[in-house]
Enzyme design. Structure first.
Site, PDB file in Angstrom:
ATOM      1  CD  GLU A 142      27.938  -5.889 -38.820  1.00 54.71           C
ATOM      2  OE1 GLU A 142      28.761  -4.972 -38.981  1.00 54.71           O
ATOM      3  OE2 GLU A 142      26.733  -5.787 -39.145  1.00 54.71           O
ATOM      4  CE  LYS A 145      30.053  -2.945 -42.116  1.00 59.61           C
ATOM      5  NZ  LYS A 145      29.087  -2.712 -41.000  1.00 59.61           N
ATOM      6  CB  CYS A 175      26.195  -5.186 -42.185  1.00 60.60           C
ATOM      7  SG  CYS A 175      24.676  -4.455 -41.520  1.00 60.60           S
TER       8      CYS A 175
END
Length: 270
Positions: free
Chosen positions: A37, A109, A146
């Site tokens: 990321e 995300k 994540c």
């Protein structure tokens, strides 16, 4: 499919990050390369402005990944900050480039890291909560970033959409018990969904490292420590089929009603 997980500490200079990526991936024998990321430009300090660092999907970072993919003849997944309608709050985006250099798909995300005293939403915009699954040469890969790991319904939505592997670029922040959370959650998502999980993380002073390729039975096929480098492993369709035959939990799921409170019909007790 042979997978390479690239573990590195990105900085706030995109050109320097690309130089590191090129050095770490030179000569790799892999069909899928997973970068962390924010590998284009790190988050920096909590006061670092990310809007000025953001790029478009046809900008220099994606162009460089396209050239890398063609050179390595591999699909490449990596994280960037993508310009949004808010100049101050870009998207935290994963891009997937095919071996032909073409942009296959993106994932913005959905779960921003407003936890453990940090507020990612102050500097970034959340993407729509939708499962993104991409076909990479017959391997159906679902995309997570994540903090998404902490939401099992997200992984299950990807599996319901056909994912056989979860690809998880991350910049997992260090802290008390955080490394244990990372390893536990990566393995849990693999076990409960009987899928591979390919998790590539940033390392360095701020992040935990510990990139892992975990198989559908929760076994770490390949794993890194704290240092920068690359680990490789195999995603095997026969192993996936064997795991799902031995553990057919996905076939045993029951539909559970939402809990409506002590006086509601759904989930209430007599």
């Amino acid at each position: 499919m042979r997978v390479a997980l690239v573990q590195m500490a990105a900085g706030t200079d995109p050109d320097a990050n690309l130089t590191t990526i090129e050095r770490l991936t030179a000569g790799l024998d892999a069909e899928l390369i997973v970068l962390p990321e924010a590998v284009m430009h790190d988050f920096g300090t909590p006061t670092t402005l990310l809007g000025p660092a953001a790029q478009d999907l046809d900008g220099p970072f994606v162009t460089a990944l396209s050239a890398l993919a063609k050179r390595q003849r591999a699909a490449v997944v990596g994280g960037m900050f993508e310009r949004s309608g808010d100049d101050d709050r870009p998207f935290n985006t994963l891009v997937v480039v095919g071996p032909d250099g073409e942009l296959r798909t993106t994932y913005r995300k959905a779960h921003l890291y407003d936890s453990f005293g940090y507020r990612e939403s102050d500097r970034l915009s959340a993407g729509e909560p939708r499962p993104v699954v991409v076909d990479l040469g017959g391997l159906h890969a679902g995309l997570l970033t994540c903090y998404d790991l902490r939401f099992p319904e997200h992984s299950r939505a990807l599996v319901d959409a056909g994912a056989q592997t979860l690809v998880v670029p991350a910049a997992w922040v260090r802290g008390p018990l955080k490394e244990d959370h990372w390893e536990t959650l990566v393995r849990a998502r693999a076990i409960e969904n009987t899928v591979y999980v390919a998790a590539a993380a940033q390392c360095g002073r701020a992040y935990s490292g510990r990139s892992m390729l975990v198989d559908p039975m929760g076994i770490a096929v390949a794993a890194a420590g704290e240092a920068a480098g690359v680990v490789t492993g195999e995603i095997r369709p026969d192993r996936l089929a064997e795991a799902r035959e031995r553990n057919p939990a996905l076939q045993h799921r029951r539909a559970w009603p939402a809990y409506a409170g002590p006086d509601g019909a759904a989930g209430s007790e007599p």
